[in-house]
Design an enzyme around this catalytic site. Sequence first.
Site, PDB file in Angstrom:
ATOM      1  N   ASP A 177     -26.404 -29.421 -41.580  1.00  0.00           N
ATOM      2  CA  ASP A 177     -27.021 -28.199 -41.065  1.00  0.00           C
ATOM      3  C   ASP A 177     -27.932 -28.427 -39.863  1.00  0.00           C
ATOM      4  OD1 ASP A 177     -29.070 -29.509 -42.301  1.00  0.00           O
ATOM      5  OD2 ASP A 177     -29.452 -27.991 -43.829  1.00  0.00           O
ATOM      6  N   ASN A 212      19.157 -13.470 -42.675  1.00  0.00           N
ATOM      7  CA  ASN A 212      17.950 -14.257 -42.455  1.00  0.00           C
ATOM      8  C   ASN A 212      16.701 -13.376 -42.446  1.00  0.00           C
ATOM      9  OD1 ASN A 212      16.794 -16.882 -41.883  1.00  0.00           O
ATOM     10  ND2 ASN A 212      16.375 -16.130 -39.820  1.00  0.00           N
ATOM     11  N   ASP A 260     -25.968 -33.140 -36.672  1.00  0.00           N
ATOM     12  CA  ASP A 260     -24.744 -33.125 -37.465  1.00  0.00           C
ATOM     13  C   ASP A 260     -23.557 -32.562 -36.687  1.00  0.00           C
ATOM     14  OD1 ASP A 260     -25.877 -34.094 -39.895  1.00  0.00           O
ATOM     15  OD2 ASP A 260     -26.772 -32.132 -40.222  1.00  0.00           O
ATOM     16  N   ASP A 291     -25.337 -34.251 -48.598  1.00  0.00           N
ATOM     17  CA  ASP A 291     -26.727 -34.652 -48.726  1.00  0.00           C
ATOM     18  C   ASP A 291     -27.173 -34.425 -50.172  1.00  0.00           C
ATOM     19  OD1 ASP A 291     -29.230 -35.529 -48.101  1.00  0.00           O
ATOM     20  OD2 ASP A 291     -29.833 -33.730 -47.006  1.00  0.00           O
ATOM     21  N   ASN A 315      23.241 -23.462 -46.272  1.00  0.00           N
ATOM     22  CA  ASN A 315      24.040 -22.428 -45.609  1.00  0.00           C
ATOM     23  C   ASN A 315      24.786 -22.975 -44.407  1.00  0.00           C
ATOM     24  OD1 ASN A 315      23.354 -20.410 -47.382  1.00  0.00           O
ATOM     25  ND2 ASN A 315      21.677 -19.609 -46.128  1.00  0.00           N
ATOM     26  N   GLU A 350      11.070 -19.159 -39.162  1.00  0.00           N
ATOM     27  CA  GLU A 350      10.196 -18.413 -38.261  1.00  0.00           C
ATOM     28  C   GLU A 350       9.025 -17.753 -38.976  1.00  0.00           C
ATOM     29  OE1 GLU A 350      13.533 -17.901 -38.209  1.00  0.00           O
ATOM     30  OE2 GLU A 350      13.660 -16.348 -39.722  1.00  0.00           O
ATOM     31  N   ASP A 363      13.594 -13.607 -45.003  1.00  0.00           N
ATOM     32  CA  ASP A 363      12.242 -13.894 -44.501  1.00  0.00           C
ATOM     33  C   ASP A 363      11.240 -12.832 -44.929  1.00  0.00           C
ATOM     34  OD1 ASP A 363      12.769 -16.308 -43.285  1.00  0.00           O
ATOM     35  OD2 ASP A 363      13.356 -15.396 -41.385  1.00  0.00           O
TER      36      ASP A 363
END
Length: 885
Positions: free
Chosen positions: A627, A720, A631, A358, A695, A316, A724
């Site tokens: 630019d 957990n 483009d 370019d 686990n 998560e 985390d």
Amino acid sequence: MKTSFYKLIHKNLQYHIGTEQEKEISQNLRDNAEKTSDQVLQELNSNFQGLTEVEVEKRLADFGHNVVIHDKPKPWYRQLFGAFNNPFNYVLFILALVSVITGDNTGTVIIISMVLLSVVIKFTQEYKSGKNAEALKAMVHTTCSVTRIGDDGQSVTKEIPLEELVPGDIIQLAAGDIIPADIRLLHSKNLYISQSALTGESLPVEKNDFINDVSGNVLEIKNICFMGTNVDIGTATAIVLTTGAKTYFGSMAKTITSTTPQQTSFDIGVNKVSWLLIRFMLIMAPFVFFVSGFTKGNWLDALLFALSVAVGLTPEMLPVVVTSNLAKGATRMVKGKVVVKRLNSIQNFGAMNILCTDKTGTLTQDRVIVVKHLDIFANESEKVYEYAFLNSHFQSGLKNQMDMAIIDNDDAKNYKDIDSQWKVKDEIPYDFVRRRMSVIIEQQDGEPLMICKGAIDEMIACTSYVSTASGEVPIDEKLKAEIRKNVADLNEDGLRVLAVGHRIFPKDHGSVYTVDDECDLVMDGFVAFLDPPKESSKEAIKSLNENGIQVKVLTGDNDVITGKVCREVGLSYDKIITGNDLDNLSDEEMIPLIEKHQVFAKLTPMQKGRIVQLLRSQGNVVGYMGDGINDAISLRDADIGISVDTAVDIAKESADIILLEKSLMVLNQGVIEGRKTFANTMKYIKITASSNFGNVLSLLGASLLFPFLPMLPLQILILNLLYDISQIAIPWDNVDKEYLAKPRKWVANDIKRFMLIMGPSSSIFDYVTFVLLFFVFGANTIANQNIFQTGWFIESLFTQTLIVQILRTEKIPFLQSRSSFQVLASGVFLLLIGVLLPYTGLGKSIGFVELPHQFYFWLIGIMVCYMIVAQLLKMWYIKRYKSWL
């Protein structure tokens, strides 16, 4: 194969042309093109003196501001939903609902806390990034010259922001101006408009104020100019017909901005990994539920236990770790003059293997300087520079880069009093057919002197004599050949060359000169210019190549100069491919050509975009630097769209990142940040997936072997959550230098293999711990299950913490590669919590008990053995599969 760029353009234009709005816009432009100037002014209730401020305010209210539709920043609540919109969060949300239904309030709180932590961090980082991008956009303002009637009733011409323009406004145009709206020309002189932004045409087109044929393509109408194009040369007075979304470009912009961007390699990779882990969870969690239910007989406990396992299998914190990684990279890149609009683009830098760029302004300084002024035999000549200076100094039109280079040259100091010595009689402006321009000047009581400057072939065409040391001699084929050879030699050195010639007229010629007078010239010599390569370009290209990135140059410039610049910056190539080479090739024929070669010259904007699309269709991760308006689609379809702060708005909106400095070195830093981000993201995914899988295997075995739950559901959730939280430090981890040496891609199957091989190694030592707790410490009955659950909880924390140090690097941990202080500190903090928790009231309230001190001596031995086995297994894995993270 993906749709080619041409097909994509065709699809967008077909949509555009097929809409009722476009038909209405085109017909309105045709109608106005067929009317006289007076009729157009009358139709729009305007006049040459302009509109009053009162009328302007009224029209602003009626027509709105002159702004095209573009990507507006998402409101905060949509950004917040976007932060939640992740498959793992949906899974956790469903698990939380089940916990509510089953009455597991503590489990619900823990799961919701996980979701909120992930969402808040991601939302905060992306919201800040969006604010930075908007602040950059607000720094750039564009104005236009408009004639209006002031409060005193007098007509004045002033500069106003483009967005304040309204239909009926009278505007003044000069070379270099952007066309601010769709306009009808009222008066023009030598007007040439660059329409490449709309059509991709490389050369400007001539426009005038005459009524002419309007039956063809609306873009070819001569007395209509379109928003988004710009004036190359000439001047004009025009009336504004339509503004904003009602313009031809405005309707095209709506098509572009409403097109959903393609998924990048980052998005695809994250999705594949996410659904791989979710599928694994959907298989394992029900299996755990049935095993626990059948062996223990308590189906409610089994359901809560299975839900806890499902949460344990869900990484998560993946959105948090990824977003934190990206945000860290974005923060570092801001210091390097880069604003990151889309955080995912940093990750794509790490996977990028081709950068299309370019030449001008990227490899070169975009600053022309005079390096030579020579006679036709390539000898230094002050006379040639003097004539070139007089031509550039006295011309009245917009001075281009070459004119400014001549005027700003050091030798110009010798001509300070030039204005008192000469006066201008006339000039013949430049156009793209003649490709030359002339000024006619004279000294007091002197004969008129025409000085002409232009392209070599066009100058030879009107030359009758050449200047030599012995005087003027007629030009012949031999001299023409020598002139062309000398120019070719200069071009081979990367120099642009203009020829300079003159002609003296009799005093009674008159005051008006025309193109017909550009004949019988005496060619004096050449002025040679250079756009010097950036000092950093060579180092940047070398570094990018060392990092596994091909640099492909896509330019509209000629092949000779492009080749010279590429050689000077160390970009090797065997052949330069020109736009003409690509014109008649199918996609299938073009793909091997563009993959093999590195330098492409004389390209149209359409050809540049097509190359980017085809490279990406072959599985390459492509960066595109652009630019211009033309483009925009390529920027959006590339994996990494790169623009600069001086680019047009729609290019900046289509880009993923905006450079405050147009430099490849900045991009190289982005590559390194991207790979660091990728490395640390993969660390979290692989370490967490393999650890959680181990686990689950241990939980399954323990559920079958023992008459009690091996760990309570709440204990699993806390385990957990603690793990985390410790992993939030991963984005700050060090990355081995060797890992950063080449591009990295997401490979979902590699993660599955890693999980299935490395995960069971921890299970082996879990079972060793089971045996220890069962036989040595008497945790073999329901009455003593708390000892078992506490002992395994602590051992799990230790294995999950220590395995981070083993798996985070291909090298030997601590000796050859060390983690960052943040990762080490979070691991130590986690271990302290694990050891101390059973001695606290909170630990005892969730079923933990104090363990005998002897357990910790056994635990140290188990951990030493575990780390040795994990390191040996890692070495075998790397040798067998030639990869790691």
